[in-house]
Design a protein around this motif. Sequence first.
Motif, short mmCIF file in Angstrom:
data_model
loop_
_atom_site.label_atom_id
_atom_site.label_comp_id
_atom_site.label_asym_id
_atom_site.label_seq_id
_atom_site.Cartn_x
_atom_site.Cartn_y
_atom_site.Cartn_z
N ARG A 477 -12.46 -0.71 -1.45
CA ARG A 477 -12.76 -1.30 -2.76
C ARG A 477 -14.26 -1.21 -3.04
O ARG A 477 -14.70 -0.86 -4.12
CB ARG A 477 -12.29 -2.75 -2.82
N ALA A 487 -10.71 5.90 -7.20
CA ALA A 487 -9.54 5.16 -6.74
C ALA A 487 -8.48 6.12 -6.22
O ALA A 487 -7.81 5.87 -5.22
CB ALA A 487 -8.99 4.32 -7.88
N ALA A 488 -8.32 7.24 -6.92
CA ALA A 488 -7.32 8.22 -6.50
C ALA A 488 -7.62 8.75 -5.12
O ALA A 488 -6.74 8.87 -4.26
CB ALA A 488 -7.26 9.35 -7.52
N GLN A 489 -8.89 9.07 -4.87
CA GLN A 489 -9.25 9.58 -3.56
C GLN A 489 -9.01 8.53 -2.49
O GLN A 489 -8.56 8.83 -1.39
CB GLN A 489 -10.73 9.99 -3.54
N ALA A 490 -9.29 7.29 -2.83
CA ALA A 490 -9.12 6.21 -1.86
C ALA A 490 -7.66 6.08 -1.44
O ALA A 490 -7.36 5.83 -0.28
CB ALA A 490 -9.63 4.89 -2.45
N GLU A 491 -6.78 6.28 -2.40
CA GLU A 491 -5.35 6.22 -2.11
C GLU A 491 -4.96 7.14 -0.97
O GLU A 491 -4.17 6.81 -0.11
CB GLU A 491 -4.55 6.68 -3.36
N ALA A 492 -5.56 8.33 -1.02
CA ALA A 492 -5.14 9.37 -0.07
C ALA A 492 -5.68 9.17 1.34
O ALA A 492 -5.30 9.88 2.25
CB ALA A 492 -5.59 10.73 -0.60
N ARG A 498 -10.84 5.16 5.77
CA ARG A 498 -11.46 4.15 4.90
C ARG A 498 -12.58 3.43 5.62
O ARG A 498 -13.63 3.19 5.07
CB ARG A 498 -10.41 3.13 4.45
N THR A 745 -5.76 16.41 1.33
CA THR A 745 -4.59 16.24 0.46
C THR A 745 -3.51 17.24 0.84
O THR A 745 -2.34 16.89 0.99
CB THR A 745 -4.99 16.47 -1.01
#
Lengths: 906, 155
Positions: A477, A487-492, A498, A745
């Motif tokens: 975050r 945010a999209a990159q963090a999802e992956a 992280r 990805t």
Amino acid sequence: MGSLADDNLISEFVTESREHLGSIEPDLLAMEQEGKKTSQEVINRVFRAIHSIKGGAGFFAFEAVKSLSHIMESVLMQVRDRTLEVTPDLMDPLFAGLDRLRAMVDDIGASDGVSFQGEADRLKALLAGSGAAVGGQVKAHAQGQPQARQFALDADAVRSILKRGMTLYHAKAYLHRDVDAHWDSPLAFLNNALSVGQCLDAFLDLSAIGNLNDCLEQDLCVTVLIASVLELDLLAHAFKLPESQIEPMDMKALKGSLAPIEPLAPAGPEPGTTPTGQTVLPAPGDERAEANAGEGAHGKVAREAGADTLRVRLELLTKLMNLAGELVLGRNQLLRTMGPHAQDFPGLADILQNINQVTTELQEAVMQTRMQPIGTLFGRFPRIVRDMSKQLGKLIEVEVRGAEVELDKSIVELLSDPLTHIIRNCADHAIETPEERKRAGKNPTGRIVLNAYHEGGQVNIAVEDDGRGIDPGKVARKAIEKGVITAAQAEALSDRERVNLVFAPGFSMAEQVSDISGRGVGMDVVRTNVEKLGGTVNLDTQVGMGTTVQLRLPLTLAILPSMIVGLQGQRFAIPQVDVVELVWVRAEEVKTRVERVQGAEVLRLRDKLLPLVRLADVLEIGRGFTQGESGDLLPDRRETLVDRRSPAGAPSKPGVEERERADRRQSWRSDYHVVVLQLGSNLFGIIVDELHDFEEIVVKPVSRYLEGLSCFSGTTILGDGRVILILDSAGLAAQAKLQFSDLRTEERIRQEEEQRRLALKASHRHSVILFESGHGERFAVAQDKVLRLERIRASSIERMGDREYIEYRGDSLPLIRLDRHMAVSPLGAEADEFYLVIPYAEAALGGSPGGILISNIIDALDVEVELKPVEIQGPGLLGSAVLQGRMTLFLDPNVVAQAATGGKQP
Amino acid sequence: MIQYSTFYLGDRCFGLPILSVREIIRSCEITPVPLAPRHVRGLINLRGQIVTILDLAVRLGIQDRQDALESHVVVLAGGEPSAQGGPGAGDKGAQDAMAGFLVDGIGDVVEADEGRAKPAPANVSEAEGKLLSGVIQTDFGLLALLDLQGVLHGH
């Protein structure tokens, strides 16, 4: 001031003072911990250290240092003499004074201008509290001195001396005659003096030059006022001075002169009287302890004088190390050149062997000289943590392990900043407040463990805490907030990835930028600094439990084990620490193992996708390949690795072209050699033409004319005299503009595919029941086709004609023998027990069609097999397979039963 | 009057004060440096020291020049203290970065009075003009004096 003002001497004083200050800090920390229970030894040690600094400062007339250390000494004297107790309030002013002294010593030339009023006041307040005043002076004069010189002495010091039954001596030492002749330096003389007693004053006695003799000799005289328990003759011996130059002072007169001058002193000339009026006689133990301490110190000096250490300028050691490195190279060249001819000259082989041996040992020994124990670095941290924990209201304990692990001095120095940052982070962010910890069921005192150890040829330094750990969610975050990733990159990202976001530039966990851990300078700087040293940083954390930061470093800088690679006839070195593995992709495999993802070439290596770069492209050297048979280096006109079919504009005649192409495809020289490099947590591969040896090379910095070329981290000379460049993996990746996130990805997508495929496959697994029929022949039926398995007695089989039945649940169940319907062996007639396989039949068919007789049930298993067709005929035969090493027939029991009973129910 | 070491690029003659020349050697194997600026020809090993070889012709903007069959290297004295190569490059930060020029031929040592130097003539290219500190007429012809600092560090 003549030789006293010598720069060398001053720097010697500074070095020694630093050592003293360095030794004081852990002792002060110990005093704080132990309070009243602090041992006398510790207090004496601190006292002596400050005393030495004061003495030296007086010698060189560094007034500020002298004054501040004098005040500290007075406080410590009170503590030593038991008139002041060790309490927490005592420690902070002492620490403050220590810090100020350090600052003064660090810039000794400017020290006189440094203000220390604050620290002095605090210390004086301590003394005022105990009723003694600092700065009270006592006049004294030496007996038998022609000039009847008067000295101003500190009242407390005099009181202290008297209490301990010491005699005050006035000793004169001539610089040339006495000091230079017998001692290494004036400082050595002074140190010795300080070790045999308490020095009240030391100075250049300019008034003594009034003597004609002295003028002629042009010899300066240093006067030392020293209190000691030693007798005159012993003292003279210790100082290496003629007895005539030492005068004891009038102790009675001193005693007498104490009373009237002291403003706050109690009325009454009794020595050792405290303000409260109680007479404190020096406890015999104390006196003895002090005397012992004095002698002990003397003994220590004696030992030190004969000690086997030597101070050497760092510059000299560096030079030695460089020369040793060059010698290693020269030795390599010599061996390479002369080795083959060793037998041609008698005795040459032995000589070469000898030189080889000696050079190796020399190099190792020289490397050792620069090794410093990491304890010198670790030593600062207890104090830092103590200060921080006070500031933050936390309770933190520091444990240091492996302080004796040695590293090259320059590495130790360069580690200082990164380690400090890590420790500060730990105390600031990781360790919770005592209340939080109690709530979490932890010990309210947090623990930080510093551990250094050797492993795998590298030095490991781990900072482990039992704090709150790093929360991957929070980090992600924060990273999104700071714009480090989307945010999209963090999802992956995985949890591990992280957590590693803390290493991203521009990241800082501080809510407000706290003064304590700095302006979010951050872990990325730590990582960069450590990587510059050829090391790595890793984070291991568990939320709620704690975090471990681990650094791995090479043992030495200057000699680097490297891999030599060839490209277009040129050679380059790659530091071994960067190389993860070497992959040889054969000519035929290239098409299958190399793919394109998002337009860039990648190599599939086990479960990872490695971006590939051709070194020739990155360095903009013409791409070429080696012609199959001739071995010529020709320019490569293919666009991609996998495009082997159309070299545009190929030379030569059409017929030859065909053949060449075919040859090229097959020749081993068209294989690709990939060196897999690591960059933080990413891997990538570079394609080179040839792989050569591993060599140990001496690294030389990149010439300043080549500044800004990030692909190279240095230059070196190979054993054969050639100059080659050392590649820098970070620089290469940057130059090649490698993007790692896209690959992540892609990898994820493929992993999910794989998982789905496996799941699908799993559904092709059969659960079967394995059984035996006649003569051990094996059969298998799918479990979900079996209703029941029953055991029956041969005697309960009933016959009607040629059919067999058995009573089963109020009905007659037809029994089926396999050998009646297919070419298999019959069941043994002697058996008195059989098993029944009762197939599961659709309710529509009404009840079970029958039970298949078998001799034995072997097992129930999950199998994944491919059934092969069988040669024998029969209903319900699905196929055969080998299970448990035996040929097994697979049956569909329903079909068998239907066939046997003709679908009719009795 | 000071002594100048002279050398040729093609048929042009250049000079450097003799004290700024450490030695002159026949050209040996030069390791090219990929991605380096054009005027950096590469590196050589001079008895264990690494010397950076600069192409004087490129620096001076002299066009259409082929390497002579026998080139020489004028190794310069001193060299500036090198920028830190970073701790990973070994603890030799104080090592001088030695440099040298690749030239065609070597001339004699010439004595000349630098006070008599005139500014470069107009037919000299602008780039070159900036790097010369002047020209002197000698018995052997026109000698162009190099501004060493400018050649090494200027742009």
